[in-house]
Design a protein around this motif. Structure first.
Motif, PDB file in Angstrom:
ATOM      1  N   GLU A  10       7.830   2.027   7.230  1.00 57.80           N
ATOM      2  CA  GLU A  10       8.716   3.087   6.489  1.00 57.80           C
ATOM      3  C   GLU A  10       9.385   4.069   7.175  1.00 57.80           C
ATOM      4  O   GLU A  10      10.516   4.276   6.870  1.00 57.80           O
TER       5      GLU A  10
ATOM      6  N   LEU B  33      -4.511  12.074   4.695  1.00 58.17           N
ATOM      7  CA  LEU B  33      -5.605  11.930   3.925  1.00 58.17           C
ATOM      8  C   LEU B  33      -6.497  10.491   3.636  1.00 58.17           C
ATOM      9  O   LEU B  33      -7.429  10.012   3.944  1.00 58.17           O
ATOM     10  N   LEU B  34      -5.197   9.771   3.543  1.00 65.12           N
ATOM     11  CA  LEU B  34      -5.572   8.465   3.190  1.00 65.12           C
ATOM     12  C   LEU B  34      -6.069   7.369   4.449  1.00 65.12           C
ATOM     13  O   LEU B  34      -6.996   6.780   4.114  1.00 65.12           O
TER      14      LEU B  34
ATOM     15  N   LEU C 277      -9.464   8.035   4.834  1.00 61.58           N
ATOM     16  CA  LEU C 277     -10.456   7.451   3.877  1.00 61.58           C
ATOM     17  C   LEU C 277     -10.377   6.043   4.113  1.00 61.58           C
ATOM     18  O   LEU C 277     -11.300   5.395   3.938  1.00 61.58           O
TER      19      LEU C 277
ATOM     20  N   PHE D 220      -2.503  -0.171   5.928  1.00 61.51           N
ATOM     21  CA  PHE D 220      -1.536   1.289   5.462  1.00 61.51           C
ATOM     22  C   PHE D 220      -1.040   1.711   6.577  1.00 61.51           C
ATOM     23  O   PHE D 220       0.276   2.117   6.611  1.00 61.51           O
TER      24      PHE D 220
ATOM     25  N   ALA E 200       4.145  15.717   2.263  1.00 72.18           N
ATOM     26  CA  ALA E 200       2.771  15.709   1.710  1.00 72.18           C
ATOM     27  C   ALA E 200       1.572  15.350   2.746  1.00 72.18           C
ATOM     28  O   ALA E 200       1.697  14.648   3.570  1.00 72.18           O
ATOM     29  N   ARG E 201       0.364  15.887   2.310  1.00 73.62           N
ATOM     30  CA  ARG E 201      -0.762  15.284   3.177  1.00 73.62           C
ATOM     31  C   ARG E 201      -1.425  14.024   2.863  1.00 73.62           C
ATOM     32  O   ARG E 201      -2.043  13.729   3.617  1.00 73.62           O
ATOM     33  N   LEU E 202      -0.974  13.473   1.505  1.00 75.38           N
ATOM     34  CA  LEU E 202      -1.622  12.317   1.443  1.00 75.38           C
ATOM     35  C   LEU E 202      -1.924  11.342   2.358  1.00 75.38           C
ATOM     36  O   LEU E 202      -2.717  10.808   2.408  1.00 75.38           O
ATOM     37  N   PRO E 203      -0.492  11.030   2.893  1.00 73.94           N
ATOM     38  CA  PRO E 203      -0.745   9.923   3.872  1.00 73.94           C
ATOM     39  C   PRO E 203      -1.997   9.947   4.953  1.00 73.94           C
ATOM     40  O   PRO E 203      -2.596   8.932   5.139  1.00 73.94           O
TER      41      PRO E 203
ATOM     42  N   LEU F  34       3.118   2.628   6.767  1.00 71.23           N
ATOM     43  CA  LEU F  34       3.570   4.003   7.074  1.00 71.23           C
ATOM     44  C   LEU F  34       4.669   4.068   8.322  1.00 71.23           C
ATOM     45  O   LEU F  34       5.726   4.465   8.418  1.00 71.23           O
TER      46      LEU F  34
ATOM     47  N   LEU G 158       0.859  -1.273   0.059  1.00 66.47           N
ATOM     48  CA  LEU G 158       0.146  -0.084  -0.118  1.00 66.47           C
ATOM     49  C   LEU G 158       0.786   1.159   0.057  1.00 66.47           C
ATOM     50  O   LEU G 158       0.619   2.258  -0.717  1.00 66.47           O
ATOM     51  N   VAL G 159       2.168   1.176   0.601  1.00 69.27           N
ATOM     52  CA  VAL G 159       2.577   2.159   0.828  1.00 69.27           C
ATOM     53  C   VAL G 159       3.460   2.595  -0.379  1.00 69.27           C
ATOM     54  O   VAL G 159       3.479   3.742  -1.131  1.00 69.27           O
TER      55      VAL G 159
ATOM     56  N   LYS H 243      11.248   4.036  -2.021  1.00 73.50           N
ATOM     57  CA  LYS H 243      11.535   5.299  -2.344  1.00 73.50           C
ATOM     58  C   LYS H 243      11.402   6.244  -0.993  1.00 73.50           C
ATOM     59  O   LYS H 243      12.080   7.268  -1.119  1.00 73.50           O
ATOM     60  N   GLY H 244      10.491   5.565   0.093  1.00 73.47           N
ATOM     61  CA  GLY H 244      10.525   6.753   1.172  1.00 73.47           C
ATOM     62  C   GLY H 244       9.420   7.377   1.097  1.00 73.47           C
ATOM     63  O   GLY H 244       8.890   7.548  -0.325  1.00 73.47           O
ATOM     64  N   VAL H 245       8.870   7.910   2.138  1.00 72.23           N
ATOM     65  CA  VAL H 245       7.614   8.552   2.187  1.00 72.23           C
ATOM     66  C   VAL H 245       7.940  10.155   2.220  1.00 72.23           C
ATOM     67  O   VAL H 245       8.823  10.536   2.920  1.00 72.23           O
ATOM     68  N   ASP H 246       7.301  10.938   1.348  1.00 70.86           N
ATOM     69  CA  ASP H 246       7.379  12.255   1.308  1.00 70.86           C
ATOM     70  C   ASP H 246       6.652  12.972   2.711  1.00 70.86           C
ATOM     71  O   ASP H 246       5.555  13.106   2.717  1.00 70.86           O
TER      72      ASP H 246
ATOM     73  N   MET I 176       1.211   4.080  -3.026  1.00 74.03           N
ATOM     74  CA  MET I 176       0.809   5.566  -2.786  1.00 74.03           C
ATOM     75  C   MET I 176       1.926   6.404  -3.469  1.00 74.03           C
ATOM     76  O   MET I 176       1.924   7.519  -3.914  1.00 74.03           O
ATOM     77  N   GLN I 177       3.098   5.798  -3.082  1.00 75.83           N
ATOM     78  CA  GLN I 177       4.451   6.552  -3.629  1.00 75.83           C
ATOM     79  C   GLN I 177       4.152   6.741  -5.299  1.00 75.83           C
ATOM     80  O   GLN I 177       4.666   7.794  -5.731  1.00 75.83           O
TER      81      GLN I 177
END
Lengths: 476, 425
Positions: free
Chosen positions: B213, B191-192, B195, B206, B186-189, B210, A414-415, B180-183, A418-419
């Motif tokens: 990560e 917001l998701l 959701l 999820f 960003a608000r996305l994580p 996170l 899932l991560v 890649k790693g999480v930015d 998202m990326q």
């Protein structure tokens, strides 16, 4: 997770959802995700939209270079020959240390590019086709008869395998598909059948130390036909392996180079007994007779129909559905067009709650379909599929790719989705209207929380990423 | 396993150990504070495809070995010697070095209770810990986390994008693979997460992804700061797990990259496990062991990758290696005889590896049935003398401190015949 499907009683009379909802289900569950306007097109007659895609001549062929497996086989042999010569020249060095010359390197690169192009051509077909149920049906069978890139020679044959042995047969009789797969050079090399030699055959004397290999025989029984719980034993596997000896691929020195050949002198002489059935002494007819019986075996109908239901409908499909498919399979003598039609006509397949989680391949293709585009290069596609655990043409075993939510909805998966969604959104979202896209992607399947999240996003990119990461978009 | 398969020595050993181990365990459990147990680590390496035990630990001293193996027999002078009977495959250099210092042992005839010789059935049985196929829907490592939950919170992690069955179940275990790693901006994580709030599958998975990560970033930063162990940033493409660097177009460079990636994967996993609150229990899969043809080269590559993972893990765990046990097992072994195509077909018992700084030195684990024709299982395979559930139970009880009753009732139901292997740690 099969929450709705499992709670339902088989006997209950099922009613179908509204036409609008059925159109969305037709395109997302049976197909590969909506292209702009596709749900609208399906609205008039959602089931007819799908049955119209079933056709005797089989699935579409990807627009690739059109090379046959024989072409590829020869190219690979030439490359290997080149490498061998170089190796001998660098006498004394271990093979792994002998760096390839420019010519061999180039040949290797060419072959690798061809494999990548095969995959890209297939992905483009999936992204573009208006007949995406037909394509899904073909993908199902390509996965059922998995051939994977574990050997160099096999990897260059996977594209041709799908084109020659799978796609033409997916709406015909199952027996023909089984025979096409079991006699194709890709399968014969992937599961080591090409080298298998009857221990008492004439070929053994000439090729000392050679003999039986039971890999293909076992996987045909376990994976392609009757399934592991059909009650066969080790002796059946070995007997079947003996019956299949002689099924091989033409060598460079022969007429049918890179094509199926039956080697009479490698065939194990004698009668065979497999699953209690007797097969008299015979040449290629012996193996084909076994395949015919396996194709007609009721265990095969049960095993394969269960897989079809799990692929299209739910990880835990209702029994009434699998039984309906099985009945149609048996009544029609394994006519795959009839089974596909039965699937579309089954009310259980139209439950509005989506029970399936898209595999990485289905998922990424559906994002391209969403914007009416196709992947422009292999490099756009391969890294994300590899990152999500579905490296192109590299199923982890002859069982093929897993298709259940437990496998793909993993924390890491899932991560990574998202990326990727963030990157994809950054590349395409600025030219889109996310609210309209949400509706065109999901139709009546769009739920208020998702619609709200998309409309409230700060940027188009954020909105786009939210849409493709929404539970509704990732499920089907 | 039937009583017949257990020879006299193993029965005597079990008999003798029963009385002793109970009291010993009791006192140990009593003495060990939760703090000590909370440091203990377990890594399970699943070698998929049916790893050939006779290549992992070739019994070159067994008089029937060379004859059965023919063209794929390893020469006594080429293997890394363990004792008068066994050596290790020449690619298992790390394992051998550890064995020399008493930190690695082999179980040369270990098997799951499944006898069907189907990869998929046998892997199911290995991972569910059930006594037969379809016996359970959850993995035994997940049920271990469940059994420990009332006592202390233990984290589980699998390496790889997809969650293996062994760690699936009621407890949401983490999974991780290089990416890649999480930015963070960003608000996305967030917001998701909103959701997914009411989604029983995506929500927990999820959130766990996170968290992991974030931990990966910390582990990577910590390791990058250590010059001796300069693990590259996670964005390096070569950090793809070795499982995915399949043999397609393999060449020298790819092979080196594969080993390097495997080593990094191991050291990153070790880095994870030494983080505060990091996973105590981890699973990692290596595939490509289904060597039906041309086995010699294939298995050498696969074993070198496995050795590199173990080497990386050893390095990455640093001082915590002393608290660690690693078990490497496969779903089944392969035929004792070479087949007609320079390979081997699906068999029964194989070799399991047990490694770690927490291990007590000793000889082979379980008995060696020998390769005489009369000793082969169905005149074909290495005969099983040790049920792998016994090994798992012994390590979980003595090393991780899982309650005996929970082991028998929850983690490995219907495994009474597979007595726990005691005295390993």
């Amino acid at each position: 997770m099969g929450n709705v499907a499992t709670s339902r009683k088989g006997e209950r009379r099922l009613s179908l959802p509204s036409k609008d909802m059925m159109a969305a289900i037709a395109v997302t569950r049976f197909g590969l995700g909506a292209r702009p306007g596709e749900i609208e097109t399906a609205k008039a007659d959602p089931q007819g939209f799908l049955t119209a895609q079933i056709r005797r001549e089989g699935a579409d062929l990807p627009q690739d270079d059109g090379e046959t497996s024989a072409d590829r086989f020869q190219q690979m042999r030439e490359y290997q020959e080149q490498k061998k010569v170089e190796r001998q020249r660098k006498d004394g060095q271990p093979p792994v240390a002998a760096a390839a010359t420019p010519a061999a390197k180039e040949a290797r690169r060419d072959l690798r590019d061809k494999v990548n192009d095969d995959f890209l051509a297939r992905a483009r077909l999936g992204a573009n086709t208006p007949a995406d149920f037909r394509e899904r049906w073909a993908l199902f069978w390509a996965n059922h008869f998995t051939v994977s890139s574990t050997k160099q020679i096999t990897s260059v044959l996977i594209g041709p395998f799908e084109r020659e042995a799978i796609r033409p047969y997916v709406f015909g009789g199952f027996e023909n598909l089984l025979v096409a797969s079991s006699t194709h050079p890709a399968m014969l090399t992937y599961l080591d059948q090409a080298q298998s030699i009857g221990p008492n055959s004439r070929a053994v004397g000439r090729r000392g130390g050679k003999g039986l290999n039971e890999n293909l025989a076992r996987e045909i029984l376990e994976l392609h036909t009757v399934g592991v719980d059909a009650g066969y034993r080790q002796a059946d596997v070995t007997e079947f392996a003996r019956a299949l000896t002689g099924f091989s691929v033409g060598r460079d020195t022969e007429d049918r180079v890179g094509q199926f050949v039956f080697r009479e002198n490698a065939h194990e002489p004698g009668a065979r007994t497999i699953l209690g059935r007797h097969y008299g002494q015979g040449d290629i007819k012996q193996g084909l007779a076994v395949l015919k019986d396996l194709a007609a075996d009721p265990h095969t109908a049960r095993h394969v129909c269960g897989k079809i239901a799990r692929h299209f409908v739910s990880d835990a499909p209702p029994k009434s559905l699998t039984e309906r498919l099985e009945r149609r399979w048996m009544d029609s003598g394994g006519d795959l067009a009839a089974v596909a039609k039965a699937l579309v006509e089954s009310p259980e397949a139209w439950d509005p709650t989506p029970a399936k989680f898209k595999t990485p391949y289905e998922y990424t293709l559906s994002t391209w379909r969403l914007i009416g585009a196709e992947p422009s290069a292999y490099e756009r596609l391969a890294p994300i599929l590899t990152g999500l655990g579905q490296k192109p043409f590299s199923a982890p075993s002859p069982k093929g790719w897993a298709e259940d939510a437990q496998t793909w909805a993993s924390p890491d998966g899932l991560v990574k989705r998202m990326q990727w969604a963030q990157g994809f959104a950054a590349a395409v979202a600025d030219r889109t209207d996310p609210n309209a896209l949400a509706l065109s992607a999901l139709g009546p399947r769009l739920t208020p929380p998702v619609a709200k999240a998309v409309s409230r996003a700060e940027t188009r990119r954020e909105a786009f990423a939210l849409l493709v990461m929404s539970p509704e978009f990732q499920r089907r | 396993m039937t009583a017949q398969m257990m020879n006299r020595r193993s029965l005597l050993g079990l008999g003798a150990s029963l009385g002793i181990s109970v009291s010993f365990l009791g006192s140990q459990a009593f003495a060990a504070s939760e703090g000590d147990l909370a440091k203990k680590k377990l890594v399970v390496v699943i070698c998929r495809g049916g790893m050939d035990g006779l290549s992992v630990s070739p019994p070159v001293g067994d008089r029937d070995y060379a004859g059965l193996r023919g063209s794929i027999a390893l020469q006594p002078e080429h293997v890394l010697k363990l004792d008068e009977t066994f050596g290790l495959h020449p690619e298992l250099k790390t394992v051998h070095a550890l064995a020399t210092s008493g930190q690695a042992r082999i179980a040369p005839a270990i098997a799951s209770p499944d006898r069907a010789r189907s990869h998929f059935e046998a892997q199911d049985v290995l991972e569910t810990g059930a006594s037969g196929v379809y016996g359970a829907e959850t993995g035994w490592l997940n049920r271990t986390l469940e059994a420990l939950a009332p006592v202390r919170k233990v984290e589980g992690l699998s390496v790889g994008t997809t969650a293996p069955l062994i760690l699936r179940g009621k407890i949401q275990a983490a999974s991780w693979s290089p990416g890649k790693g999480v930015d963070e901006t960003a608000r996305l994580p967030t917001l998701l997460q909103d959701l997914y709030r009411n989604d029983p599958m995506l929500g927990p998975a999820f959130a766990r992804g996170l968290e992991t990560e974030t931990m990966a970033q910390q582990a990577m930063t910590a390791m990058a700061a250590t010059p001796a162990m300069n693990v590259a940033a996670a964005s390096t493409p070569s950090m793809a797990p070795p499982a995915s660097t399949s043999a397609t177009m393999a060449n020298d460079r790819q092979y080196r990259q594969g080993s390097e990636a495997a080593r990094k994967l191991g050291s990153t996993l070790g880095g994870f496990m030494i983080q505060a609150g990091g996973p105590q229990i981890a699973a990692i899969s290596l595939d490509g062991f289904d060597t039906h043809a041309g086995q010699l080269g294939q298995i050498a590559t696969r074993l070198s990758y496995m050795d590199a993972v173990l080497d990386g893990l050893h390095t990455g765990l640093g001082a915590e290696w002393k608290n660690t046990v690693v078990i490497a097992v496969t779903e089944f072994g392969r035929t004792a005889r070479v087949n007609g195509t320079g390979g081997t077909d699906h068999g029964t018992a194989s070799t399991g590896l047990i490694l770690g700084g927490a291990l007590k030195p000793g000889g082979i684990v379980g008995d060696w049935p020998g390769l005489a024709q009369s000793a082969l299982f169905e005149n074909r395979d290495t005969a099983p003398t040790l049920d792998m559930r016994g090994l798992f139970k012994g390590v979980l009880a003595d090393h991780i401190g899982v309650d005996r009753a929970a082991l028998e009732s929850k983690v490995f139901p219907d495994s009474a015949a597979a007595k726990p292997v005691t005295g390993l740690v």
